[in-house]
Design an enzyme around this catalytic site. Sequence first.
Site, mmCIF file in Angstrom:
data_model
loop_
_atom_site.group_PDB
_atom_site.id
_atom_site.type_symbol
_atom_site.label_atom_id
_atom_site.label_comp_id
_atom_site.label_asym_id
_atom_site.label_seq_id
_atom_site.Cartn_x
_atom_site.Cartn_y
_atom_site.Cartn_z
ATOM 1 N N HIS A 68 0.863 -1.199 0.000
ATOM 2 C CA HIS A 68 0.000 0.000 0.000
ATOM 3 C C HIS A 68 0.887 1.233 0.000
ATOM 4 C CE1 HIS A 68 -3.387 -2.598 1.814
ATOM 5 N NE2 HIS A 68 -3.626 -2.401 0.510
ATOM 6 N N GLU A 71 1.765 3.806 2.990
ATOM 7 C CA GLU A 71 2.278 3.255 4.250
ATOM 8 C C GLU A 71 3.806 3.272 4.231
ATOM 9 O OE1 GLU A 71 -1.775 0.590 4.167
ATOM 10 O OE2 GLU A 71 0.120 -0.472 4.435
ATOM 11 N N ARG A 126 -3.364 4.733 -1.912
ATOM 12 C CA ARG A 126 -3.244 3.374 -1.331
ATOM 13 C C ARG A 126 -3.000 2.305 -2.402
ATOM 14 N NH1 ARG A 126 -5.529 -0.080 2.956
ATOM 15 N NH2 ARG A 126 -6.575 -1.909 2.108
ATOM 16 N N HIS A 196 2.620 -3.637 6.847
ATOM 17 C CA HIS A 196 1.688 -2.536 6.562
ATOM 18 C C HIS A 196 1.754 -1.500 7.676
ATOM 19 C CE1 HIS A 196 -0.858 -4.459 3.349
ATOM 20 N NE2 HIS A 196 -0.175 -5.507 3.782
ATOM 21 N N GLU A 270 0.723 -4.647 11.219
ATOM 22 C CA GLU A 270 0.377 -3.230 11.086
ATOM 23 C C GLU A 270 1.330 -2.478 12.020
ATOM 24 O OE1 GLU A 270 -1.521 -1.631 9.075
ATOM 25 O OE2 GLU A 270 -3.614 -2.308 9.027
HETATM 26 N N1 LIG Z 1 -5.334 -10.040 4.751
HETATM 27 C C1 LIG Z 1 -5.491 -8.691 5.260
HETATM 28 C C2 LIG Z 1 -5.099 -8.560 6.710
HETATM 29 C C3 LIG Z 1 -5.989 -7.583 7.425
HETATM 30 C C4 LIG Z 1 -6.124 -6.231 6.736
HETATM 31 C C5 LIG Z 1 -4.783 -5.564 6.528
HETATM 32 C C6 LIG Z 1 -4.940 -4.120 6.077
HETATM 33 C C7 LIG Z 1 -3.594 -3.505 5.906
HETATM 34 SE SE1 LIG Z 1 -3.689 -1.636 5.422
HETATM 35 C C8 LIG Z 1 -5.714 -4.025 4.759
HETATM 36 O O1 LIG Z 1 -5.242 -4.616 3.772
HETATM 37 O O2 LIG Z 1 -6.769 -3.399 4.759
HETATM 38 ZN ZN LIG Z 2 -1.799 -1.706 4.141
HETATM 39 ZN ZN LIG Z 3 -3.166 -0.764 7.427
#
Ligand SMILES: NCCCCC[C@@H](C[SeH])C(=O)O
Ligand SMILES: [Zn+2]
Ligand SMILES: [Zn+2]
Length: 308
Positions: A68, A71, A126, A196, A270
Amino acid sequence: SSASYYERYHSLEDIYYWINKTAQEHPDMVKAILIGSSYEKRPLYVLKLSGRQERAEKRAIWIDCGIHAREWISPAFCLWFVQYSLNFYNQNNDITEMLNSMDIYVLPVMNPDGYKYTWTTNRMWRKNRSSSKESNCVGTDLNRNFDANWCTKGASNRPCDEIYCGQFPESEPEAEAVANFLRSHKDSVKLYLSIHSYGQMLLFPYSCSNEEVPNHAELFELVQEAAMKIRRYYRNNYKYGASANTIYLAPGGSDDWAYNLGIQYSFTFELEDRGRYGFLLPPSLISKACNEALLALKSIALRVIQKT
Ligand SMILES: NCCCCC[C@@H](C[SeH])C(=O)O
Ligand SMILES: [Zn+2]
Ligand SMILES: [Zn+2]
């Protein structure tokens, strides 16, 4: 004092220069591998880190950063981690054991087109930068484009949405390149990590459904132990657990897909913070965020080495 190279954010061109310089300066431990190209034909380079000890069976860890675009702490962590590993190999026991046991594949910027766009045009972008025929909106959410309950609840089929799933699974060249690489290395890759921001969470599958994976208890223990270490050493709190009920439903994710491929230790981190700066984490906090992520990575990786 001028912050080190690794406590600053770097432009895409800077990162490409760094990738090639790092491989050139460490020919015995680092190899740059071209795994594909982005929608706008930028190269997707993976750095393969290997210890100097020859090893019979090859096991490996995969770390991707920058899926993304906004980030920025994510690519910063990949650069920081590579430098840390090379600097402390044969000095720090954990790093030495990791590199002597596993190759580590690091993809510093999985979404180079989007990352570039955040430097030139829109800091809050994003998605990637692919355009679709039926809409003048741009970009697919690469973390909704993998073949895992693709485009169900938690993703969108509208090209203008931030969580647009793309035209079909792996429709995006960036997702396809990563999926192809992991398919061809699925017998050696034992641990998958996708980096992320923001939110301070250590997550594992599934995020495409509320169903628990077979080794849910084991994965929960791994992230719980990692979060406890961060709390103890850095006095900072990270949430942890299965994605669907720790963050939100998010189908088509790289971690769910990697898990279903057979990589049963699959996580999404995260990184900092909890929202004060959000995606705009100041450079002064890069070191803190990276040290916390490193502690979690080492905790999980060393356990996976024992188990596999
Ligand atoms: N498989 C995705 C794990 C949970 C969401 C992770 C977040 C990172 Se910004 C997303 O992709 O919205
Ligand atoms: Zn992300
Ligand atoms: Zn995120």
